[in-house]
Write a protein that holds these residues in place. Structure first.
Motif, PDB file in Angstrom:
ATOM      1  N   TYR A 267      -7.379   1.349  -0.829  1.00  0.00           N
ATOM      2  CA  TYR A 267      -6.393   1.218   0.249  1.00  0.00           C
ATOM      3  C   TYR A 267      -5.297   1.619   0.055  1.00  0.00           C
TER       4      TYR A 267
ATOM      5  N   LYS B  28      -5.489   3.859   3.010  1.00  0.00           N
ATOM      6  CA  LYS B  28      -5.425   3.477   4.517  1.00  0.00           C
ATOM      7  C   LYS B  28      -4.349   2.864   4.699  1.00  0.00           C
ATOM      8  N   THR B  29      -3.093   2.645   3.555  1.00  0.00           N
ATOM      9  CA  THR B  29      -1.659   2.340   4.562  1.00  0.00           C
ATOM     10  C   THR B  29      -1.100   3.482   4.133  1.00  0.00           C
TER      11      THR B  29
ATOM     12  N   GLN C  32      -9.076  -0.186  -4.816  1.00  0.00           N
ATOM     13  CA  GLN C  32      -7.264   0.288  -5.004  1.00  0.00           C
ATOM     14  C   GLN C  32      -6.764   1.359  -4.138  1.00  0.00           C
TER      15      GLN C  32
ATOM     16  N   ILE D 134      -2.908  -5.914  -1.949  1.00  0.00           N
ATOM     17  CA  ILE D 134      -4.294  -6.166  -1.732  1.00  0.00           C
ATOM     18  C   ILE D 134      -4.645  -7.404  -3.265  1.00  0.00           C
TER      19      ILE D 134
END
Length: 369
Positions: free
Chosen positions: A361, A364-365, A358, A5
């Motif tokens: 992210y 999402k991952t 953060q 990111i």
């Protein structure tokens, strides 16, 4: 190809970023200590002890050198007979068990609840024997134990109660702070804690003036008056510089805990159901020192996150019953719940230095795994 990111690795914990918020206050505090010329058992320690006791609604606080010392001195102050049994959770960090062994006592492991990861209050009574003298609970990851049931058991069986609060600064059970239910509340101020120093440190909370005086004596070579040693003691003192830093950070502890709870809420709101998330209950005010998930493919998930620029931790990869240092004391097969937790748990980023972007992210991952 690793995708980060904003081209940056997301660290599991960046102490530099977390502590940058308090830099100017730290510098002023350090200057005060340096100019004072008094670096051990001085005014800054007394100030922090009073402030931390007040924060926890506890009569007494004694600063010591580490969380392990806080536990060890708590046991020492009870003056139990040699090889008395002390019950501890089977999935705790090894320091809990080391404190028992260092004082010549016998640790007896009790399995945790698979949802809360704290000692299972319903399994404690079966582990009590005529040699049991104390129960040491651990408010693991920042979530309080079931203190109503635990206190009732201690009263029923005349057991001393020690709380390992190394991860639960500011956590409450039904509105009462952890560390104030038992004879002692033992805290660590290791730098990664929600209330972390810039070095090592610890403290003990207690309600009894005689026990408080005993720990104060034990921490300083067994002495209350210089060069006059009443008992065989230790060198375990929270120094002035760490006391000053902790006084700074204590003012921000509620802010730190709130930030971590907001990040935790992002995980709860958006992570897929296939991940086992921490248990939530109205009785628990969880401060999320650690936000752990569980999954049978833990190691693959960890590799997937790292491939995408996200670092994680495992708390803890080796269960106490499997530690080489404790070989011969316990049988791994007696602790299947602890083993399952240690084989499947994964700690996600959730520090004061992390941003919502953060964590989104990370979510999402994880969901793309």
């Amino acid at each position: 190809m690793i995708t980060y990111i904003n081209d940056m690795m997301i660290e599991y914990e960046s102490l530099g970023k977390s502590n940058a918020h308090f830099l100017s206050e730290y510098l002023n505090a350090a200057a005060d200590v340096i100019h004072s010329g008094w670096y051990i058992l001085g005014q800054h320690l007394q100030t922090f002890e009073r402030s931390f006791a007040a924060y926890n609604n506890s009569p007494y606080c004694i600063g010591v050198a580490s969380g392990l010392d806080a536990l060890s001195l708590s046991i020492a102050a009870l003056e139990l007979e040699h090889e008395s049994e002390i019950l501890v959770p089977s999935n705790t960090y090894i320091a809990t068990i080391l404190s028992v062994l260092h004082q010549g006592m016998r640790p007896v492991l009790v399995e945790p609840n698979l949802r809360s990861y704290n000692i299972d209050a319903d399994k404690i009574e079966a582990a009590i024997t005529p040699k049991t003298r104390a129960l040491m609970v651990v408010h693991l990851y920042g979530k309080p134990c079931e203190m109503d049931k635990i206190q009732a058991l201690c009263i029923k069986h005349h057991l001393h109660l020690i709380e390992d609060c190394a991860q639960s600064h500011g956590a409450t059970f039904r509105g009462q702070k952890t560390g104030t239910f038992g004879d002692f509340g033992a805290f660590s101020f290791y730098p990664t804690k929600n209330l972390g120093a810039l070095g090592d440190g610890g403290a003990v909370l207690c309600k009894d003036s005689k026990l408080s005086d005993r720990i104060s004596t034990l921490r300083n070579y067994g002495s209350k008056e210089k060069y006059h040693n009443k008992v065989i003691g230790y060198n375990s003192r929270l120094d002035e510089i760490q006391s000053a830093f902790l006084s700074v950070k204590l003012k921000h502890l509620n802010e730190i805990n709130t930030h971590k709870q907001l990040l935790a809420q992002l995980y709860f709101d958006s992570l897929k159901n296939e991940f086992i998330l921490p248990e939530r209950h109205p009785d628990y005010f969880d401060v999320y020192h650690i936000f752990n998930i569980r999954h049978p493919a833990r190691d693959r998930i960890r590799a997937h996150l790292l491939q995408n620029g996200i670092k994680t931790e495992i708390h803890y990869p080796v269960a106490p019953a499997e530690q080489q240092a404790l070989a011969g004391m316990f049988r791994k097969e007696d602790y299947p719940i602890s083993t399952e937790i240690h084989q499947t748990t994964l700690s996600l980023p959730i520090s004061f230095g992390h941003t919502s972007e953060q964590i989104e992210y990370v979510i999402k991952t994880l969901n793309a795994f």
